[in-house]
Design a protein around this motif. Structure first.
Motif, PDB file in Angstrom:
ATOM      1  N   ARG A   1      -7.790   3.645   1.342  1.00 48.92           N
ATOM      2  CA  ARG A   1      -8.473   4.730   2.053  1.00 48.92           C
ATOM      3  C   ARG A   1      -9.650   4.191   2.864  1.00 48.92           C
ATOM      4  O   ARG A   1     -10.313   3.232   2.471  1.00 48.92           O
ATOM      5  CB  ARG A   1      -8.983   5.800   1.069  1.00 48.92           C
ATOM      6  CG  ARG A   1      -7.876   6.572   0.375  1.00 48.92           C
ATOM      7  CD  ARG A   1      -8.435   7.698  -0.484  1.00 48.92           C
ATOM      8  NE  ARG A   1      -8.939   8.815   0.296  1.00 48.92           N
ATOM      9  CZ  ARG A   1      -8.174   9.803   0.764  1.00 48.92           C
ATOM     10  NH1 ARG A   1      -6.865   9.801   0.548  1.00 48.92           N
ATOM     11  NH2 ARG A   1      -8.718  10.811   1.448  1.00 48.92           N
ATOM     12  N   PHE A   2      -9.875   4.844   4.008  1.00 52.43           N
ATOM     13  CA  PHE A   2     -11.018   4.532   4.855  1.00 52.43           C
ATOM     14  C   PHE A   2     -12.116   5.544   4.573  1.00 52.43           C
ATOM     15  O   PHE A   2     -11.848   6.755   4.494  1.00 52.43           O
ATOM     16  CB  PHE A   2     -10.628   4.608   6.333  1.00 52.43           C
ATOM     17  CG  PHE A   2      -9.624   3.572   6.746  1.00 52.43           C
ATOM     18  CD1 PHE A   2     -10.031   2.338   7.224  1.00 52.43           C
ATOM     19  CD2 PHE A   2      -8.257   3.832   6.643  1.00 52.43           C
ATOM     20  CE1 PHE A   2      -9.103   1.377   7.608  1.00 52.43           C
ATOM     21  CE2 PHE A   2      -7.323   2.884   7.022  1.00 52.43           C
ATOM     22  CZ  PHE A   2      -7.749   1.650   7.496  1.00 52.43           C
ATOM     23  N   THR A   3     -13.337   5.060   4.441  1.00 51.25           N
ATOM     24  CA  THR A   3     -14.479   5.944   4.222  1.00 51.25           C
ATOM     25  C   THR A   3     -15.439   5.798   5.402  1.00 51.25           C
ATOM     26  O   THR A   3     -15.800   4.684   5.784  1.00 51.25           O
ATOM     27  CB  THR A   3     -15.205   5.600   2.911  1.00 51.25           C
ATOM     28  OG1 THR A   3     -14.281   5.754   1.818  1.00 51.25           O
ATOM     29  CG2 THR A   3     -16.398   6.519   2.686  1.00 51.25           C
ATOM     30  N   VAL A   4     -15.805   6.937   5.982  1.00 51.12           N
ATOM     31  CA  VAL A   4     -16.671   6.942   7.161  1.00 51.12           C
ATOM     32  C   VAL A   4     -17.933   7.740   6.847  1.00 51.12           C
ATOM     33  O   VAL A   4     -17.858   8.943   6.526  1.00 51.12           O
ATOM     34  CB  VAL A   4     -15.954   7.562   8.375  1.00 51.12           C
ATOM     35  CG1 VAL A   4     -16.881   7.573   9.592  1.00 51.12           C
ATOM     36  CG2 VAL A   4     -14.667   6.794   8.695  1.00 51.12           C
ATOM     37  N   VAL A   5     -19.080   7.067   6.930  1.00 49.11           N
ATOM     38  CA  VAL A   5     -20.366   7.740   6.774  1.00 49.11           C
ATOM     39  C   VAL A   5     -20.841   8.120   8.179  1.00 49.11           C
ATOM     40  O   VAL A   5     -21.003   7.262   9.045  1.00 49.11           O
ATOM     41  CB  VAL A   5     -21.401   6.827   6.089  1.00 49.11           C
ATOM     42  CG1 VAL A   5     -22.737   7.564   5.936  1.00 49.11           C
ATOM     43  CG2 VAL A   5     -20.893   6.331   4.744  1.00 49.11           C
ATOM     44  N   HIS A   6     -21.035   9.418   8.401  1.00 41.85           N
ATOM     45  CA  HIS A   6     -21.427   9.896   9.736  1.00 41.85           C
ATOM     46  C   HIS A   6     -22.497  10.964   9.577  1.00 41.85           C
ATOM     47  O   HIS A   6     -22.308  11.959   8.893  1.00 41.85           O
ATOM     48  CB  HIS A   6     -20.220  10.437  10.496  1.00 41.85           C
ATOM     49  CG  HIS A   6     -19.461  11.505   9.781  1.00 41.85           C
ATOM     50  ND1 HIS A   6     -18.729  11.268   8.637  1.00 41.85           N
ATOM     51  CD2 HIS A   6     -19.318  12.831  10.044  1.00 41.85           C
ATOM     52  CE1 HIS A   6     -18.172  12.397   8.228  1.00 41.85           C
ATOM     53  NE2 HIS A   6     -18.521  13.356   9.058  1.00 41.85           N
ATOM     54  N   GLY A   7     -23.652  10.718  10.212  1.00 42.78           N
ATOM     55  CA  GLY A   7     -24.771  11.641  10.005  1.00 42.78           C
ATOM     56  C   GLY A   7     -25.115  11.674   8.521  1.00 42.78           C
ATOM     57  O   GLY A   7     -25.282  10.638   7.881  1.00 42.78           O
TER      58      GLY A   7
ATOM     59  N   MET B   1       1.078   2.456  17.414  1.00 41.99           N
ATOM     60  CA  MET B   1      -0.300   2.042  17.661  1.00 41.99           C
ATOM     61  C   MET B   1      -1.027   1.659  16.370  1.00 41.99           C
ATOM     62  O   MET B   1      -2.253   1.553  16.342  1.00 41.99           O
ATOM     63  CB  MET B   1      -1.095   3.144  18.395  1.00 41.99           C
ATOM     64  CG  MET B   1      -0.404   3.721  19.617  1.00 41.99           C
ATOM     65  SD  MET B   1       0.070   2.490  20.858  1.00 41.99           S
ATOM     66  CE  MET B   1      -1.515   1.922  21.412  1.00 41.99           C
ATOM     67  N   GLU B   2      -0.267   1.428  15.301  1.00 42.54           N
ATOM     68  CA  GLU B   2      -0.847   1.060  14.010  1.00 42.54           C
ATOM     69  C   GLU B   2      -1.052  -0.445  13.936  1.00 42.54           C
ATOM     70  O   GLU B   2      -0.230  -1.229  14.431  1.00 42.54           O
ATOM     71  CB  GLU B   2       0.072   1.511  12.872  1.00 42.54           C
ATOM     72  CG  GLU B   2      -0.516   1.298  11.481  1.00 42.54           C
ATOM     73  CD  GLU B   2       0.373   1.881  10.381  1.00 42.54           C
ATOM     74  OE1 GLU B   2      -0.142   2.115   9.279  1.00 42.54           O
ATOM     75  OE2 GLU B   2       1.580   2.090  10.637  1.00 42.54           O
ATOM     76  N   ALA B   3      -2.158  -0.852  13.303  1.00 44.61           N
ATOM     77  CA  ALA B   3      -2.445  -2.272  13.124  1.00 44.61           C
ATOM     78  C   ALA B   3      -1.405  -2.901  12.195  1.00 44.61           C
ATOM     79  O   ALA B   3      -1.088  -2.350  11.143  1.00 44.61           O
ATOM     80  CB  ALA B   3      -3.841  -2.458  12.549  1.00 44.61           C
ATOM     81  N   ARG B   4      -0.894  -4.052  12.579  1.00 43.51           N
ATOM     82  CA  ARG B   4       0.146  -4.713  11.783  1.00 43.51           C
ATOM     83  C   ARG B   4      -0.396  -5.225  10.454  1.00 43.51           C
ATOM     84  O   ARG B   4       0.296  -5.184   9.437  1.00 43.51           O
ATOM     85  CB  ARG B   4       0.751  -5.876  12.583  1.00 43.51           C
ATOM     86  CG  ARG B   4       1.428  -5.441  13.875  1.00 43.51           C
ATOM     87  CD  ARG B   4       2.045  -6.639  14.590  1.00 43.51           C
ATOM     88  NE  ARG B   4       2.589  -6.270  15.893  1.00 43.51           N
ATOM     89  CZ  ARG B   4       3.759  -5.665  16.077  1.00 43.51           C
ATOM     90  NH1 ARG B   4       4.511  -5.356  15.028  1.00 43.51           N
ATOM     91  NH2 ARG B   4       4.181  -5.364  17.288  1.00 43.51           N
ATOM     92  N   LYS B   5      -1.647  -5.700  10.464  1.00 47.37           N
ATOM     93  CA  LYS B   5      -2.172  -6.346   9.262  1.00 47.37           C
ATOM     94  C   LYS B   5      -2.929  -5.385   8.341  1.00 47.37           C
ATOM     95  O   LYS B   5      -3.289  -5.760   7.230  1.00 47.37           O
ATOM     96  CB  LYS B   5      -3.065  -7.526   9.634  1.00 47.37           C
ATOM     97  CG  LYS B   5      -4.293  -7.176  10.437  1.00 47.37           C
ATOM     98  CD  LYS B   5      -5.155  -8.411  10.724  1.00 47.37           C
ATOM     99  CE  LYS B   5      -4.471  -9.355  11.670  1.00 47.37           C
ATOM    100  NZ  LYS B   5      -5.395 -10.410  12.160  1.00 47.37           N
TER     101      LYS B   5
ATOM    102  N   GLY C   1      -2.474   1.999   8.188  1.00 51.44           N
ATOM    103  CA  GLY C   1      -3.399   3.130   8.211  1.00 51.44           C
ATOM    104  C   GLY C   1      -4.450   3.032   9.287  1.00 51.44           C
ATOM    105  O   GLY C   1      -5.111   4.021   9.607  1.00 51.44           O
ATOM    106  N   LEU C   2      -4.632   1.846   9.888  1.00 52.34           N
ATOM    107  CA  LEU C   2      -5.594   1.673  10.970  1.00 52.34           C
ATOM    108  C   LEU C   2      -4.848   1.714  12.303  1.00 52.34           C
ATOM    109  O   LEU C   2      -3.836   1.031  12.483  1.00 52.34           O
ATOM    110  CB  LEU C   2      -6.325   0.337  10.829  1.00 52.34           C
ATOM    111  CG  LEU C   2      -7.375   0.032  11.912  1.00 52.34           C
ATOM    112  CD1 LEU C   2      -8.538   1.025  11.846  1.00 52.34           C
ATOM    113  CD2 LEU C   2      -7.890  -1.404  11.757  1.00 52.34           C
TER     114      LEU C   2
END
Length: 395
Positions: free
Chosen positions: A145-151, A355-359, A362-363
Motif C-alpha cells: 500500500r501507498f501512504t500519502v500525507v497531504h496537509g 502505464m503501471e511501473a514494471r518494478k 500499483g505505481l
C-alpha cells in the motif's frame, strides 16, 4: 501527537490536471474509490489557459507519429485505444460547442472552463474525492500500500498514480515533483528539457531581434524534421508556431534552418530580374515578405541597387540562402515559457498498456510526467486523455 488514521482508497492520484482527472473519472466510474490530490487552488489550471482560454482539447489527426519519446512506439497502445473521436464523443455528450481550426486543431467555441467542468462532472459520476490546496508532505510504500500525507490528512491505497506533469509553466504551480516521486521509487528519468518554447538569439543576430513583432509563414527545419507555420520575431529571438514546433527537436549547438519563401519555385529571383530589371532587390523581396523583414534580409544578403545590376550567380546564391537561412540559437526561454516538457519518467519503466511501473506494481505514471511529448496543436491533451484512460481502466 499521534498521526491521523489513514483514510482508505482503491487509488490515489497525485495531480488534478487533464491526465489525472481523466484517470480518476475512468476508475471512479468502474467502481473504484478514488482520491485526487493537488497543491493548486483549483483543478485543471493548465487546461484553463490553453488555446487562449478556449482549450485546444485534441487534434483529429493525433497518432503516434506526432509524439517525441526515447521509445517512439510506447504511445501506440494508449493512443490506439482512446482516440480523438472518443474524447469528442464526451465533449458532444456534454453539449460543448467546438470548432476546428487549421491542421486538425479542435477548440471550444466558448471557454476552456467547459472542459474542466466536464471532467469534474465525470469525476462526480464516479464519486471521486478531489482535494485542492493540499501539499503532499510524504509518500511511502509498505505492505502493498501507498501512504500519502497531504496537509493534515493521511490516505492510503494499493495504487498510486503520478499525474503531476512536468516543470513547464511554473507560474501555474508546475514543479519537478513527479520526478522526485519517480526517483524515490527507483524509476529512471529521461533528462527533461523545455519544449514548444521560443528560441533565443545572440548579439550577432541583433538585426533580427530588432524585427520584434514581425511574423511570416515559413518552413522551420532541423535535419529531416520540418514544420510549415508562422514564425514570429521577438526582442529575444524567434517564436511563433513553426518555431515552437521545431524547438522540441532542437539541441544546443544545432542550427535551425528557415525557408522564408517556401512557395517560390527554383529560379524565381533570376526570373524577377528578367521581368523587373529596374526594380530594386529590396522591393522584389518586399512584394513577398513583410517590409521590415525584406529590408533586413536584403541588408544581410548585400542586395543593393537594381535587379539588372545583380549577377545571376549572386541571385542564385541569395535564393539558396533564403530557402535555408541558418540561425544558431543560443538557448531557449526555458521552462517559464515552455508549453510542455520533453523527457520525464522513462517509458522503459512502464507498461504501454496500463502505464503501471514494471518494478513496483500499483505505481502508475501518466500525462506530461512521462517521456511522451506531443506536437503543438492539441496532441499533448490527447496524450493526457489516452494515458489517463489507460491507467483508469487498469486501476
Amino acid at each position: 501527537m499521534t498521526s491521523p488514521t489513514p483514510e482508505s482508497y482503491d487509488a490515489i492520484i497525485l495531480g488534478a490536471g487533464g491526465a489525472g482527472l481523466m484517470a480518476a473519472a475512468t476508475a471512479g466510474q468502474r467502481g473504484r474509490r478514488v482520491l485526487v490530490i493537488d497543491h493548486a487552488d483549483e483543478p485543471g489550471k493548465k487546461i484553463l489557459i490553453s488555446g487562449g482560454g478556449r482549450c485546444n482539447f485534441t487534434n483529429v489527426g493525433a497518432g503516434p507519429a506526432h509524439y517525441l519519446s526515447a521509445n517512439p512506439h510506447f504511445a501506440k497502445s494508449a493512443l490506439g485505444r482512446y482516440r480523438p473521436a472518443d474524447f469528442i464523443e464526451m465533449v458532444d455528450r456534454h453539449s460543448i460547442a467546438w470548432h476546428e481550426k487549421t491542421l486538425g486543431q479542435l477548440f471550444c467555441d466558448g471557454s476552456a472552463r467547459q472542459i474542466v467542468a466536464m471532467l469534474l462532472y465525470e469525476c462526480r459520476q464516479g464519486d471521486v474525492t478531489i482535494r485542492c490546496s493540499h501539499d503532499v508532505r510524504d509518500v511511502t510504500h509498505a505492505d502493498g500500500r501507498f501512504t500519502v500525507v497531504h496537509g493534515d490528512r493521511v490516505a492510503s491505497a494499493p495504487a498510486l498514480v503520478i499525474a503531476t506533469g512536468g516543470p513547464s509553466i511554473p507560474k501555474l504551480g508546475a514543479t519537478r515533483f513527479s520526478y522526485e516521486i519517480a526517483r524515490h521509487f527507483g524509476l529512471k528519468l529521461v533528462d527533461p528539457r523545455p519544449a514548444l518554447v521560443p528560441l533565443t538569439l545572440g548579439a550577432d543576430e541583433a538585426l533580427f531581434r530588432e524585427l520584434s513583432g514581425v511574423a511570416h509563414d515559413v518552413v522551420a527545419k532541423i535535419g529531416k524534421t520540418a514544420f510549415r507555420e508562422a514564425a514570429l520575431f521577438t526582442h529575444r529571438g524567434l517564436s511563433g508556431p513553426a518555431i515552437l514546433q521545431i524547438s522540441s527537436f532542437w539541441r544546443h549547438g544545432e542550427d535551425v534552418g528557415i525557408d522564408f519563401l517556401p512557395d517560390q519555385p527554383d529560379g524565381w529571383f533570376r526570373d524577377a530580374k528578367r521581368s523587373r530589371p529596374r526594380a530594386g532587390a529590396r522591393s522584389v523581396l518586399g512584394a513577398l515578405l513583410p517590409d521590415r523583414l525584406a529590408e533586413a534580409l536584403a541588408e544581410r544578403l548585400a542586395l543593393a541597387g537594381e535587379m539588372a545590376n545583380l549577377s545571376d550567380k549572386a541571385l542564385q546564391a541569395a535564393e539558396r540562402r533564403l530557402a535555408d537561412w541558418r540561425f544558431r540559437p543560443n538557448g531557449t526561454e526555458g521552462f517559464a515559457k515552455a508549453e510542455v516538457t520533453v523527457g520525464g519518467i522513462a517509458t522503459t519503466e512502464l507498461s504501454s498498456q496500463t502505464m503501471e511501473a514494471r518494478k513496483l506494481p500499483g505505481l502508475y505514471a501518466i500525462g506530461e510526467a512521462v517521456d511522451v511529448t506531443g506536437w503543438l496543436g492539441g496532441y499533448n491533451f490527447q496524450w493526457a486523455w489516452a494515458s489517463g484512460w489507460a491507467a483508469g481502466r487498469a486501476l
